[in-house]
Design a protein around this motif. Structure first.
Motif, PDB file in Angstrom:
ATOM      1  N   TRP A 143      -1.597   0.041   7.393  1.00 27.73           N
ATOM      2  CA  TRP A 143      -1.493   0.113   5.935  1.00 27.73           C
ATOM      3  C   TRP A 143      -1.474   1.559   5.478  1.00 27.73           C
ATOM      4  O   TRP A 143      -2.284   2.341   5.976  1.00 27.73           O
ATOM      5  CB  TRP A 143      -2.694  -0.622   5.318  1.00 27.73           C
ATOM      6  CG  TRP A 143      -2.627  -0.723   3.832  1.00 27.73           C
ATOM      7  CD1 TRP A 143      -2.099  -1.749   3.111  1.00 27.73           C
ATOM      8  CD2 TRP A 143      -3.126   0.234   2.885  1.00 27.73           C
ATOM      9  NE1 TRP A 143      -2.217  -1.480   1.769  1.00 27.73           N
ATOM     10  CE2 TRP A 143      -2.848  -0.263   1.603  1.00 27.73           C
ATOM     11  CE3 TRP A 143      -3.760   1.481   2.976  1.00 27.73           C
ATOM     12  CZ2 TRP A 143      -3.181   0.416   0.434  1.00 27.73           C
ATOM     13  CZ3 TRP A 143      -4.088   2.155   1.825  1.00 27.73           C
ATOM     14  CH2 TRP A 143      -3.807   1.625   0.571  1.00 27.73           C
ATOM     15  N   PRO A 168      14.281   2.752   0.353  1.00 28.73           N
ATOM     16  CA  PRO A 168      13.393   2.875   1.503  1.00 28.73           C
ATOM     17  C   PRO A 168      14.017   3.812   2.528  1.00 28.73           C
ATOM     18  O   PRO A 168      15.208   3.697   2.836  1.00 28.73           O
ATOM     19  CB  PRO A 168      13.274   1.444   2.048  1.00 28.73           C
ATOM     20  CG  PRO A 168      14.368   0.660   1.417  1.00 28.73           C
ATOM     21  CD  PRO A 168      14.957   1.455   0.291  1.00 28.73           C
ATOM     22  N   ASN A 216       2.082   2.191   5.309  1.00 25.55           N
ATOM     23  CA  ASN A 216       3.502   2.369   5.641  1.00 25.55           C
ATOM     24  C   ASN A 216       3.777   3.028   6.983  1.00 25.55           C
ATOM     25  O   ASN A 216       4.822   3.641   7.154  1.00 25.55           O
ATOM     26  CB  ASN A 216       4.191   3.171   4.518  1.00 25.55           C
ATOM     27  CG  ASN A 216       3.577   4.548   4.366  1.00 25.55           C
ATOM     28  OD1 ASN A 216       2.560   4.832   4.987  1.00 25.55           O
ATOM     29  ND2 ASN A 216       4.195   5.401   3.577  1.00 25.55           N
ATOM     30  N   LEU A 254       1.837  -2.729  11.915  1.00 24.62           N
ATOM     31  CA  LEU A 254       1.893  -1.855  10.745  1.00 24.62           C
ATOM     32  C   LEU A 254       0.488  -1.372  10.417  1.00 24.62           C
ATOM     33  O   LEU A 254      -0.468  -2.148  10.489  1.00 24.62           O
ATOM     34  CB  LEU A 254       2.476  -2.611   9.552  1.00 24.62           C
ATOM     35  CG  LEU A 254       3.925  -3.058   9.745  1.00 24.62           C
ATOM     36  CD1 LEU A 254       4.357  -4.022   8.638  1.00 24.62           C
ATOM     37  CD2 LEU A 254       4.867  -1.850   9.785  1.00 24.62           C
ATOM     38  N   THR A 267       8.552  -1.892   0.435  1.00 28.72           N
ATOM     39  CA  THR A 267       7.804  -1.284   1.545  1.00 28.72           C
ATOM     40  C   THR A 267       7.489  -2.360   2.585  1.00 28.72           C
ATOM     41  O   THR A 267       7.614  -2.147   3.790  1.00 28.72           O
ATOM     42  CB  THR A 267       6.488  -0.661   1.021  1.00 28.72           C
ATOM     43  OG1 THR A 267       6.828   0.334   0.066  1.00 28.72           O
ATOM     44  CG2 THR A 267       5.678  -0.047   2.131  1.00 28.72           C
ATOM     45  N   GLY A 272       8.981  -2.530   6.457  1.00 27.74           N
ATOM     46  CA  GLY A 272       8.041  -2.574   7.579  1.00 27.74           C
ATOM     47  C   GLY A 272       8.320  -3.764   8.485  1.00 27.74           C
ATOM     48  O   GLY A 272       8.367  -3.644   9.716  1.00 27.74           O
ATOM     49  N   LEU A 294       7.647   4.948   6.933  1.00 26.87           N
ATOM     50  CA  LEU A 294       8.493   4.427   5.851  1.00 26.87           C
ATOM     51  C   LEU A 294       8.145   5.186   4.593  1.00 26.87           C
ATOM     52  O   LEU A 294       6.991   5.520   4.367  1.00 26.87           O
ATOM     53  CB  LEU A 294       8.176   2.947   5.585  1.00 26.87           C
ATOM     54  CG  LEU A 294       8.104   2.018   6.778  1.00 26.87           C
ATOM     55  CD1 LEU A 294       7.468   0.693   6.366  1.00 26.87           C
ATOM     56  CD2 LEU A 294       9.508   1.797   7.303  1.00 26.87           C
ATOM     57  N   TRP A 354       4.116  -9.771   6.103  1.00 24.53           N
ATOM     58  CA  TRP A 354       3.714  -8.361   6.240  1.00 24.53           C
ATOM     59  C   TRP A 354       2.241  -8.262   6.618  1.00 24.53           C
ATOM     60  O   TRP A 354       1.855  -7.528   7.530  1.00 24.53           O
ATOM     61  CB  TRP A 354       4.006  -7.663   4.907  1.00 24.53           C
ATOM     62  CG  TRP A 354       3.531  -6.257   4.777  1.00 24.53           C
ATOM     63  CD1 TRP A 354       4.118  -5.138   5.299  1.00 24.53           C
ATOM     64  CD2 TRP A 354       2.383  -5.810   4.041  1.00 24.53           C
ATOM     65  NE1 TRP A 354       3.402  -4.027   4.927  1.00 24.53           N
ATOM     66  CE2 TRP A 354       2.337  -4.406   4.163  1.00 24.53           C
ATOM     67  CE3 TRP A 354       1.403  -6.458   3.287  1.00 24.53           C
ATOM     68  CZ2 TRP A 354       1.342  -3.636   3.561  1.00 24.53           C
ATOM     69  CZ3 TRP A 354       0.413  -5.694   2.686  1.00 24.53           C
ATOM     70  CH2 TRP A 354       0.389  -4.298   2.828  1.00 24.53           C
ATOM     71  N   ARG A 394       5.091  10.794   2.916  1.00 20.03           N
ATOM     72  CA  ARG A 394       4.485  10.690   1.591  1.00 20.03           C
ATOM     73  C   ARG A 394       3.911  12.043   1.179  1.00 20.03           C
ATOM     74  O   ARG A 394       3.622  12.888   2.027  1.00 20.03           O
ATOM     75  CB  ARG A 394       3.359   9.658   1.619  1.00 20.03           C
ATOM     76  CG  ARG A 394       3.860   8.244   1.831  1.00 20.03           C
ATOM     77  CD  ARG A 394       2.704   7.279   1.771  1.00 20.03           C
ATOM     78  NE  ARG A 394       1.654   7.646   2.722  1.00 20.03           N
ATOM     79  CZ  ARG A 394       0.371   7.343   2.566  1.00 20.03           C
ATOM     80  NH1 ARG A 394      -0.026   6.682   1.513  1.00 20.03           N
ATOM     81  NH2 ARG A 394      -0.508   7.692   3.477  1.00 20.03           N
TER      82      ARG A 394
END
Ligand code: ADP
Length: 285
Positions: free
Chosen positions: A122, A168, A124, A120, A99, A103, A151, A229, A67
């Protein structure tokens, strides 16, 4: 190293022969090297004849991205580095579902093929707890979480506010030896380092693409991936420090997420903030 491992080859013939999906990964493209699989697929996506489901995988990225134009570093031949072109046509706010789907697919594919239990972070990151001992869940707060994958979602929207394309990108540290792991703010790990043995990449890739297709098809029929998720997140119920463009830095309790994937953080004055994107550090170790 990869040459000695069976089922590690990711070329087009090998992957096509193994893949049982019905549309995702068809076509599947393999290149030895590219600037960034997301950037290359974005260029291809400008041609409407390139179908939804197209996958591009490489052994080496010269300009891999995270990112905010952060770099993604991966020694050649050790990782899964790929992007998927999707053409959802969904309402724009469902972009976050992609996203979530990516994940979930990464986590489930790692579980199915290695027995490791990733989670995961938060929004990504894919992380592995240092202590993977079964039955030691009470120690979760004291675990060190290491990043095994990341991701990245690039999306375009059309004039009606619909999601035209979504790409993605997934970077997964599979067989990076400890001494070659990148030095990063969130400590890095690989499946090799965490599990103590090399992981053949082809079955992992195939499982991941098949999981992603299954979750995408469910989402396309209107089923939100949010609950599934949310269950995989490590961030909830923890004191976090969040840095985001619009709020600066905030310390508070991560109470949960909302259905659009925003992190709900209650600050020390009792005010609840919904955070759409930002950097989160877990506190209280
Ligand atoms: P985050 O969301 O945690 O900021 P990104 O998904 O944007 O991270 O990925 C970029 C960051 O990940 C980089 O700034 C770097 O610190 C870290 N990083 C780069 N390559 C790897 C890797 N192979 N494994 C783990 N972390 C990495």
């Amino acid at each position: 190293m990869g040459t000695a491992l069976r089922e590690d080859e990711l070329n087009e013939d090998a992957v096509r022969a193994a893949l049982k999906s019905s549309w995702l990964g068809r076509p599947y493209h393999f290149v030895d090297s590219v600037d960034s699989t997301n950037d290359q697929l974005k260029r291809w996506a400008a041609d409407p004849a390139v179908p939804s489901g197209t996958v591009l995988l490489t052994e080496h990225q010269s300009a891999g991205r995270g990112r905010l134009n952060r770099r993604w570093e991966a020694p050649s031949g050790t990782s899964l580095l790929f992007s998927v072109l999707l053409r959802p046509g969904w309402p724009a706010r469902r972009a976050v579902w992609l996203t979530m789907l990516a994940g979930l697919a990464v986590v489930e594919a790692i579980e199915a093929t290695t027995g490791l239990h990733p989670r995961l972070k938060w929004p990504n990151d894919v992380v592995l707890g240092e202590d993977q001992t079964p039955g030691n869940d009470g120690g979760e707060d004291r675990r060190v979480w290491r990043k095994v994958g990341g991701l990245l979602l690039d999306a375009t929207f059309n004039a009606d506010g619909r999601l035209e394309s979504a790409i993605p990108g997934i970077g997964l540290n599979v067989n990076i030896p400890a001494e070659a792991l990148p030095h990063a703010f969130t400590p890095a790990t690989s499946l090799l380092v965490a599990g103590g043995r090399p992981v053949p990449r082809r079955p992992l890739l195939v499982a991941l693409l098949e999981c992603l297709e299954r979750h995408y098809d469910a989402a396309a029929s209107g089923q939100s991936p949010w609950h599934l998720w949310n269950e995989r997140l490590i961030t909830l119920g923890r004191t976090v420090q969040v840095t985001a463009g619009d709020i600066g830095t905030l310390v508070g309790l991560a109470e949960g997420t909302d259905e659009w994937g925003q992190l709900l953080v209650r600050d020390e004055a009792g005010k609840l903030h919904a955070i759409a994107a930002g950097d989160v550090t877990l506190r209280g170790h």
